[in-house]
Enzyme design. Structure first.
Site, PDB file in Angstrom:
ATOM      1  N   ASN A 137       0.830  -1.212   0.000  1.00  0.00           N
ATOM      2  CA  ASN A 137       0.000   0.000   0.000  1.00  0.00           C
ATOM      3  C   ASN A 137       0.856   1.249   0.000  1.00  0.00           C
ATOM      4  O   ASN A 137       1.920   1.291   0.608  1.00  0.00           O
ATOM      5  CB  ASN A 137      -0.988  -0.027   1.182  1.00  0.00           C
ATOM      6  CG  ASN A 137      -0.488   0.780   2.377  1.00  0.00           C
ATOM      7  OD1 ASN A 137      -0.651   1.997   2.440  1.00  0.00           O
ATOM      8  ND2 ASN A 137       0.152   0.091   3.319  1.00  0.00           N
ATOM      9  N   PHE A 141      -1.648   8.264   4.074  1.00  0.00           N
ATOM     10  CA  PHE A 141      -2.435   8.923   5.140  1.00  0.00           C
ATOM     11  C   PHE A 141      -3.671   9.629   4.584  1.00  0.00           C
ATOM     12  O   PHE A 141      -3.940  10.791   4.910  1.00  0.00           O
ATOM     13  CB  PHE A 141      -1.586   9.958   5.902  1.00  0.00           C
ATOM     14  CG  PHE A 141      -0.447   9.403   6.691  1.00  0.00           C
ATOM     15  CD1 PHE A 141      -0.336   8.047   6.992  1.00  0.00           C
ATOM     16  CD2 PHE A 141       0.551  10.254   7.175  1.00  0.00           C
ATOM     17  CE1 PHE A 141       0.724   7.560   7.752  1.00  0.00           C
ATOM     18  CE2 PHE A 141       1.616   9.787   7.926  1.00  0.00           C
ATOM     19  CZ  PHE A 141       1.703   8.432   8.203  1.00  0.00           C
ATOM     20  N   SER A 202       5.839   5.515   8.331  1.00  0.00           N
ATOM     21  CA  SER A 202       5.166   5.159   7.082  1.00  0.00           C
ATOM     22  C   SER A 202       6.100   5.466   5.921  1.00  0.00           C
ATOM     23  O   SER A 202       6.701   6.546   5.877  1.00  0.00           O
ATOM     24  CB  SER A 202       3.875   5.951   6.915  1.00  0.00           C
ATOM     25  OG  SER A 202       3.444   5.844   5.578  1.00  0.00           O
ATOM     26  N   ASN A 204       5.096   6.061   3.008  1.00  0.00           N
ATOM     27  CA  ASN A 204       4.286   6.677   1.951  1.00  0.00           C
ATOM     28  C   ASN A 204       4.086   8.179   2.070  1.00  0.00           C
ATOM     29  O   ASN A 204       3.347   8.767   1.298  1.00  0.00           O
ATOM     30  CB  ASN A 204       2.924   5.980   1.899  1.00  0.00           C
ATOM     31  CG  ASN A 204       3.084   4.490   1.668  1.00  0.00           C
ATOM     32  OD1 ASN A 204       3.872   4.078   0.825  1.00  0.00           O
ATOM     33  ND2 ASN A 204       2.382   3.677   2.447  1.00  0.00           N
ATOM     34  N   THR A 205       4.697   8.792   3.072  1.00  0.00           N
ATOM     35  CA  THR A 205       4.674  10.256   3.161  1.00  0.00           C
ATOM     36  C   THR A 205       6.116  10.702   2.967  1.00  0.00           C
ATOM     37  O   THR A 205       6.990  10.294   3.734  1.00  0.00           O
ATOM     38  CB  THR A 205       4.135  10.721   4.539  1.00  0.00           C
ATOM     39  OG1 THR A 205       2.764  10.335   4.638  1.00  0.00           O
ATOM     40  CG2 THR A 205       4.242  12.220   4.722  1.00  0.00           C
ATOM     41  N   LYS A 245       5.788   4.484  16.663  1.00  0.00           N
ATOM     42  CA  LYS A 245       5.736   3.324  15.756  1.00  0.00           C
ATOM     43  C   LYS A 245       6.924   3.371  14.804  1.00  0.00           C
ATOM     44  O   LYS A 245       7.139   4.365  14.119  1.00  0.00           O
ATOM     45  CB  LYS A 245       4.424   3.330  14.969  1.00  0.00           C
ATOM     46  CG  LYS A 245       4.257   2.112  14.074  1.00  0.00           C
ATOM     47  CD  LYS A 245       2.822   1.936  13.657  1.00  0.00           C
ATOM     48  CE  LYS A 245       2.631   0.742  12.740  1.00  0.00           C
ATOM     49  NZ  LYS A 245       1.241   0.554  12.355  1.00  0.00           N
TER      50      LYS A 245
END
Ligand SMILES: Cc1cc2nc3c(=O)[nH]c(=O)nc-3n(C[C@H](O)[C@H](O)[C@H](O)COP(=O)(O)O)c2cc1C
Length: 398
Positions: A137, A141, A202, A204-205, A245
């Site tokens: 994925n 966010f 993450s 993805n940012t 995290k």
């Protein structure tokens, strides 16, 4: 009417696992992953809107093994009825938190939520890898913003199931100004959360993972913890447990740094791990994987790596003599009770699941809890706490 439908569905509970695999999953897997997810989440929230419907489902899905065998599960001042939680990203806007709690989770983590509402990356951005029982994925966010999350949660009661809220950086905010953005989200969600998870991992940012560097992480966590104490004093309550995290793509030295920074900032715990950028050892054809592009990989292929990071984190916590302060939430590739057990033996005090639910269905929650009780009995542990970290050396060396 809705309750009657729910009753009908759950009366057939022994069949549900089989039905999920033979009927529902194939039907959902015909839809694009994100459409299937949204459909499931909205349906669950709608069907289980009433407290009566949720109580009914909770009774039906309660583990058949006696979960008092876990003993008291107390972590960072909160009490958990079982150690299995829902991982962040499943319910980003907190629209189905109470409904999901009824499925038997020990805790629910909603988000990642950001201060500003945002669309996330262009679709398609979630891809299934059935051969690997994995997901890639790059959602980025997508969420309706921290205020909407809090509004959504207002009408929901989780009835003894702790609620974590996971916060991240808004995309429109430059990485240099991340602290102010996290602080704003933290203040917005403060009254709605039992704990707050700070997501710096993450993939993805853009640049987000830079916040895992020692100085940046220290600045961020110290600012959040200062505000946490101020708010707690104002409200005459204890500060909220704050967790961070981390990514699985980190070196042993970086893990030691996280533990050191977390300990110095009096964090309550570390969530290990987020998705990986690695594409190693996949069964899915290389061309297919390449066609999906960038993103974080979750599910089966992440299991061993995540367990290794948990073990390394636990060892660093032990070396810092911080076991009483810093708890580990283990996440990554849990499909079965054995997978969850491994993470507990590696040092996780609690565990979470996401991708396993997509492949196994919601009955996995009950199966994992029942299986954990059986394994504990078989291995001769008197309670869950006794098992935490019992095989840390084995998994750290793996
Ligand atoms: C589609 C998808 C979206 C996710 N979104 C988030 C998120 O918003 N915030 C977060 O901290 N983790 C997010 N995750 C990561 C999960 O919380 C979890 O750390 C990771 O998937 C490993 O667990 P699993 O193998 O059980 O899925 C997401 C995972 C998936 C598959």
């Amino acid at each position: 009417m809705v309750l009657r439908k729910a009753k009908f569905i759950f009366r057939c509970l022994p069949l549900i696992s089989m039905l999920y695999r033979s009927l529902l999953r194939p039907a959902l897997f015909h839809l694009p992953p994100e459409t299937a997810h949204e459909l499931t989440l909205h349906t669950v929230a709608r069907v289980l809107r009433s407290e009566r419907a949720r109580a009914f489902v909770a009774r039906r899905l309660a583990p058949r093994e006696n979960t008092s065998a876990f003993g008291a599960i107390e972590r960072f001042g909160l009490r958990f009825k079982n150690p299995l939680g829902l991982a962040a990203g499943f319910d980003k806007n907190g629209e189905a938190a109470a409904a999901l709690a009824a499925f038997g989770f020990g805790f629910i983590e909603v988000g990642t939520v950001t201060r500003h509402a945002q669309e996330g990356n262009a679709r398609p951005r979630i891809f299934r890898l059935p051969e690997d029982e994995a997901i890639i994925n790059r959602a980025g966010f997508n969420n309706q913003g921290a205020h909407v999350l809090v509004e959504n949660l207002k009408s929901q009661k989780l009835r003894g199931v702790p609620l974590g809220i996971n916060i991240g950086k808004s995309r429109i905010v430059e990485i240099e100004n991340a602290t102010q953005d996290y602080l704003a989200s933290f203040e917005i969600v403060y009254d709605a959360a039992d704990y707050v998870a700070v997501n710096v991992s993450s993939p993805n940012t853009p640049n987000l993972r830079e916040l895992q560097r020692a100085n940046a992480l220290d600045e961020l966590l110290s600012a959040l913890q200062t505000r946490n104490r101020e708010l707690a004093a104002q409200k005459r309550r204890a500060p909220l447990p704050l967790l961070v995290k981390i990514a699985p793509d980190v070196s042993p030295h970086e893990i030691e740094t996280f533990v050191d920074v977390a300990r110095r900032n009096r964090l309550a715990g570390i969530i290990a791990t987020n998705t990986t950028t690695s594409r190693a050892d996949l069964k899915t054809a290389k061309t297919v994987i390449e066609s999906y592009g960038a993103g974080g990989l979750s599910g089966r292929p992440l299991r061993a790596r995540s367990t290794q990071v948990i073990a390394a984190t636990f060892r660093a916590v032990e070396q810092a003599r911080a076991q009483n302060q810093l708890k580990i939430i283990g996440v990554g590739g849990i499909f079965t009770a054995e997978d969850a057990w491994e993470k507990i033996c590696a040092g996780a005090s609690l565990v979470q699941i996401y991708t396993g639910l997509i492949y196994k269905g919601i009955v996995a929650v009950r199966h994992i809890n029942e299986g954990l009780v059986r394994i504990m009995r078989r291995e001769g542990f008197k309670n869950l706490d006794e098992a935490v970290g019992c095989r840390v050396e084995q998994f750290a060396a793996a």
